[in-house]
Scaffold this active site. Sequence first.
Site, PDB file in Angstrom:
ATOM      1  N   SER A 180       7.212   1.823   9.859  1.00 41.73           N
ATOM      2  CA  SER A 180       6.225   2.206  10.848  1.00 41.73           C
ATOM      3  C   SER A 180       6.205   1.318  12.088  1.00 41.73           C
ATOM      4  O   SER A 180       5.540   1.620  13.076  1.00 41.73           O
ATOM      5  CB  SER A 180       4.835   2.198  10.211  1.00 41.73           C
ATOM      6  OG  SER A 180       4.485   0.886   9.770  1.00 41.73           O
ATOM      7  N   LYS A 200       2.373  -4.516  17.684  1.00 40.00           N
ATOM      8  CA  LYS A 200       2.232  -3.219  17.031  1.00 40.00           C
ATOM      9  C   LYS A 200       0.783  -2.740  17.102  1.00 40.00           C
ATOM     10  O   LYS A 200      -0.162  -3.511  16.919  1.00 40.00           O
ATOM     11  CB  LYS A 200       2.685  -3.338  15.570  1.00 40.00           C
ATOM     12  CG  LYS A 200       2.663  -2.031  14.781  1.00 40.00           C
ATOM     13  CD  LYS A 200       3.196  -2.266  13.371  1.00 40.00           C
ATOM     14  CE  LYS A 200       3.174  -1.017  12.518  1.00 40.00           C
ATOM     15  NZ  LYS A 200       3.726  -1.247  11.171  1.00 40.00           N
ATOM     16  N   SER A 257       8.415  -1.305   6.417  1.00 39.75           N
ATOM     17  CA  SER A 257       8.127  -0.980   7.813  1.00 39.75           C
ATOM     18  C   SER A 257       8.636  -1.981   8.832  1.00 39.75           C
ATOM     19  O   SER A 257       8.537  -1.734  10.031  1.00 39.75           O
ATOM     20  CB  SER A 257       6.610  -0.803   7.997  1.00 39.75           C
ATOM     21  OG  SER A 257       6.159   0.340   7.329  1.00 39.75           O
TER      22      SER A 257
END
Length: 431
Positions: free
Chosen positions: A146, A77, A170
């Site tokens: 996210s 990420k 997330s």
Amino acid sequence: MRANSPFPSIAQALEQIEAGELRARDLAEHCLERIEARDPEVKAFVAHDAGRVRAGADAVDAGVCKGLLRGIPYAVKDVIETAEYPTGYGSHLYTGNRSARDAACVALSKEEGAVLLGKVVTSEFATQTPGPTCNPLNLAHTPGGSSSGSAAAVADGMAMVAWGTQTTGSITRPAVYCGVVGYKPSFGLVSTAGVNVLSPSQDTVGVLARSAADAAALVLGIHGRRYESASEDVRYTVGVCLSSQWRHASAQAIDTLRNWTAKLEAAGIGVKELALPPAYEALIADQGRLVAYEGRQALAYERITANAQISLRLRERLAGGSLIGLDEYLAMQQRAFALRCGVDGLFDGIDALVYPAADDEAEEGILQSGSPRFGALWTLLHLPTVALPLDVGRRGLPLGVQLVGRPRRDLSLLQLAEHASAFSPWLMGVR
């Protein structure tokens, strides 16, 4: 539609690599082919270099790189620093930003021989303003956030596994939206060194994977340990935890959860029902306010020097943090600490809590990424969670559940999640 996975499980891949029956290069090529074919539409990756990926895999095959994760291709990420690729935090403010180091989870993955595929999309500073990633199961829908790129890359076969982060929901929500497994470890089990932290008292590094066993393999692997399934004679009991948040879940999300627990019970797993105590109910409201206060502190430089370049949604959230005084902030932290100290009481007579993972199937469009509400309390309490997709909803996208474990009993939770996955039509269809 779900794509057939080109991969064995991580455990199977490691056995085959050790036996000389599989090359790390083969796994890398599967990922690279899938990235080339699908990423122009899915938009999971922000940076990858096929030459670097092949070189990393070849080093494993040549015996240069060894370890418990040797040859396993993974994505990272884009709020997690990497020396090989820029780290942009999902913000135009940091386009092309380079770090001189790898974050701890990346450095440890490399040390154990895993092969870095590249960086994947995050929402802006891991908050609620999404990036360009689409849900690979239906490109017209959100992948959740996210950790959107992490979930989408794994779901579409572009990576075997991916590192993500969770401040509220997330990891949990993108996992279920995209039909993969999301594991949020106990707070601090995976170091946040080298991660752009939004809420230091809550942010947790975790994993998006195709199974609970694969998620366990990555996290345990960086700690120098192999994952082992529980013995067949272990007997489990779970507690369906009712709370005020259930009113936000759709009827089909609740029906899917109930149908799954009925299957568990029919298979000999104990199922109880309990109500969330009022003190914990009150803590749910604190969680978002803590994020707003700490986020305003963490993003002080960006807020002060480039406020106009931050999304309106994030600006408003940070402005909300300015309405919270220090005394209130400390009082919220004190309440959270006190309830963490007594959280074992929630697990009397049970091995894990059962809780919704998301309101419903993934929303249409990518301008919104769904509510993270169902992860809020468990993230603040620092408890490990595993999100599992269960079955197909009316729109053809997965609905799911999360299992919440005792503090610092991650291995037991992962073993339970692996066992319970056998009763998920979605996961059995994927595997």
